[in-house]
Structures are given as C-alpha cells and as structure tokens.
Design a protein around this motif. Structure first.
Motif, short mmCIF file in Angstrom:
data_model
loop_
_atom_site.label_atom_id
_atom_site.label_comp_id
_atom_site.label_asym_id
_atom_site.label_seq_id
_atom_site.Cartn_x
_atom_site.Cartn_y
_atom_site.Cartn_z
N GLY A 237 40.72 18.09 44.44
CA GLY A 237 39.34 18.58 44.36
C GLY A 237 38.74 18.97 45.69
N GLY A 238 39.41 18.70 46.80
CA GLY A 238 38.89 19.04 48.12
C GLY A 238 39.34 20.40 48.58
N PRO A 239 39.05 20.75 49.81
CA PRO A 239 38.21 19.99 50.75
C PRO A 239 36.72 20.17 50.45
CG PRO A 239 39.00 22.01 51.77
CD PRO A 239 39.64 21.96 50.43
N SER A 240 36.00 19.09 50.59
CA SER A 240 34.54 19.06 50.37
C SER A 240 34.16 19.56 48.99
CB SER A 240 33.83 19.88 51.44
OG SER A 240 34.12 19.38 52.73
N GLY A 241 34.99 19.27 47.99
CA GLY A 241 34.68 19.65 46.62
C GLY A 241 34.86 21.11 46.30
N SER A 242 35.49 21.88 47.18
CA SER A 242 35.61 23.32 46.97
C SER A 242 36.54 23.69 45.83
CB SER A 242 36.09 24.00 48.26
OG SER A 242 37.34 23.47 48.67
N THR A 243 37.40 22.77 45.41
CA THR A 243 38.29 23.03 44.27
C THR A 243 38.04 22.05 43.13
OG1 THR A 243 40.03 21.65 45.26
CG2 THR A 243 40.10 24.00 45.74
N THR A 244 36.89 21.39 43.16
CA THR A 244 36.56 20.44 42.10
C THR A 244 36.05 21.20 40.89
OG1 THR A 244 36.01 18.67 43.65
CG2 THR A 244 35.12 18.50 41.43
N THR A 245 36.81 21.17 39.81
CA THR A 245 36.39 21.77 38.55
C THR A 245 35.86 20.68 37.63
OG1 THR A 245 38.65 21.57 37.70
CG2 THR A 245 38.06 23.65 38.77
N MET A 246 35.45 21.06 36.44
CA MET A 246 34.85 20.11 35.52
C MET A 246 35.82 19.01 35.12
SD MET A 246 32.59 22.68 33.10
CE MET A 246 31.94 21.34 32.11
N ILE A 247 37.08 19.37 34.92
CA ILE A 247 38.04 18.36 34.50
C ILE A 247 38.34 17.40 35.65
CG2 ILE A 247 40.12 19.67 35.10
CD1 ILE A 247 39.61 17.62 31.89
#
Length: 294
Positions: A237-247
């Motif tokens: 999901g990182g870096p800094s949440g840039s690839t954090t999706t809903m799942i």
C-alpha cells in the motif's frame, strides 16, 4: 402428483445442492459481514452495536482518496489488459510464421505462480539490482539507480504494469477463442467485396467480439478491483499510501489493526460499489450491443 409437478420437484431437487452451497458460502458470510459492520468488534470477546458509526468514520477520514485511487487503478489496469489482450488475440489468429510458438509464449505469466511472478517484478523494479533500472542507466535514460517502488507515482504505475502482465494471458486466450468462433465466410465475403483489413476488423470482428469483450472486461474489472496480492507483495500500500486501494485499506483495518467492525463496513462498501458499477456497466454495454447490431 402429475407429470408437470414431478418435473418441477425434480428440478428443485437438482438445484438444492447449489442452493445450499450458495447459502452457506455466499449469503451467510455476506449477512454476517453486514451485521458485523454495525458493531465495534475487535479482539475483545464482547462487542456492542454502534449503529452507523463505522460508516461515518469511513467518510469522515481520508477514505475518499482511497476510493478514487481504487477506481483509477482499476480503470487503467483493465483498459490496458483488454487492449493488449485483444491486440494479441488478433495477432495470434493471423497467419504469421511461428504462430504456435507465440501462443505458447503467452502462457508463462498465467502458469507461473502469482507470488513468484510478483516477486520477480519486485526485483526488476529494484533500484540497485533491478533489470529495468540497469537497462535505463545503460541506455543513458537516467543518471543513477531508480527505485520505482520508492516513489508514489512510479509505484502506482508499477503495480498496474504487474497486474497487466499477470492478467493479459487470460484475456488473450479468451479473445482468441471468441475470434476463432467467428465464421470465416464473413471475412471471405468482405475480402471479395474489397474490404480492407481494418474495415473487416471494425465491421466484423469487433461487433461479433462485443459480447466476449463485455464478459471478459466485467470479470477482469471485478478481479482487479479486489486485487490484493500484487499490491501487498510489491508495496503493501505504500509509499505513503500511494498504492493503497480499498481492498488493501480493508485488510489493514480489519487484520492489521484488529478493527473487525470497521473492516466489515469497508467490505460492505466494496460490495455496494461493485454491485452498482456492474448494474450500470451492463446497462451501458447492452445499449452499445444494440447499436452495433443495427
């Protein structure tokens, strides 16, 4: 009981195992998740009902950005998979030398276990040892090592490329089977009338492929929207949440933070989004199918 009643009863008996399976595997977990989403369930043995509090937390926090990122990630990934898959299917259906070999070469991304393939891409994205960074340095495109997974924008696109690599073989083979089901007489008649290759693709191949495209894109969209392995193994999901999706956010909330109630609320929201999107998707695509049929 008359013959008609016996036939109906027999039909219901045949459907009974599938009905029980769906009720146990699908309906009960869904109802239980909805019930859990209205509680503050966690590692504690007891929990209480909190009403809509979990849903309020979702929309009061930064979840809107996660929702938008998920749809962008899904859109570009599915678009690239369908585009590359259809193009590959058309090429593999053409009379080109070594066609059997090219068909065989489409299989490795599908045959290789997903985790191994993702780890391989992770090494390729590595700034110090990765092949991609090394080739770019050798060609003079960059001055030094590039750690693709260390920056938000590059990590975002890196996960999309990896997802496309894994998903393209299935799309290609599905589209190839659909193309081979198109009668050759249509192409021969169009060729006799002097139709160009592009015209034959636009007026014969594409309209007859549309049902397969609709089905495959819907399957790919649902699988991509719920994709977990690729993002988690590459970036978590990182870096800094840039690839954090809903799942990914749902997993971090429910499993990582042990907030089962909040995680269930996010899971319910995912189910609602997919249901709404699927409904409107079929409405739009059915209209497109009718227009192509004219």
């Amino acid at each position: 009981m008359n013959a008609r009643g016996s036939a109906v009863l027999f039909a219901w008996l045949l459907l009974l195992p599938a009905t029980i399976y769906i009720a146990v595997i699908v309906i009960y977990p869904l109802i239980d998740t909805i019930h859990l989403s209205f509680t503050n369930a966690s590692l504690r043995k007891t929990f209480s009902y909190v009403g809509w509090l979990n849903y309020d937390k979702i929309f009061n926090e930064t979840f809107a950005g996660v929702i938008g990122r998920t749809f962008v990630w899904t859109f570009f990934s599915v678009l690239l998979k369908m585009t590359v898959g259809i193009a590959g299917a058309v090429l593999l259906n053409s009379a080109i030398p070594g066609r059997a070999l090219f068909r065989l070469l489409t299989m490795p991304p599908w045959i290789v276990p997903m985790a191994i393939g993702i780890f391989m891409w992770g090494w390729m994205y590595n700034g110090q040892f990765g092949m991609i960074s090394g080739v770019m340095q050798k060609w003079g495109l960059v001055d030094g090592p590039v750690a693709f997974l260390a920056y938000g924008s590059s990590a975002f696109w890196a996960t999309i490329i990896t997802d496309v690599w894994i998903g393209v073989p299935m799309v290609t083979l599905y589209m190839l089977a659909a193309i081979q089901a198109i009668p050759e007489d249509l192409y021969e008649a169009a060729w006799t009338d002097g139709a160009s290759r592009f015209y034959r693709f636009r007026r014969i191949t594409l309209p007859l492929l549309l049902p397969a495209i609709i089905t495959m894109s819907m399957i790919s969209m649902i699988a991509t929207f719920n994709s977990f392995d690729i993002i988690w193994i590459l970036t978590q999901g990182g870096p800094s949440g840039s690839t954090t999706t809903m799942i990914i956010d749902t997993y971090k909330t429910a499993i990582g933070s042990y907030k089962y109630g909040e995680g269930a609320a996010r899971a319910v929201l995912i189910c609602i989004f997919l249901s709404i999107f699927t409904y409107f998707y079929f409405r739009v695509t059915s209209r497109l199918s009718q227009e192509y049929a004219r």
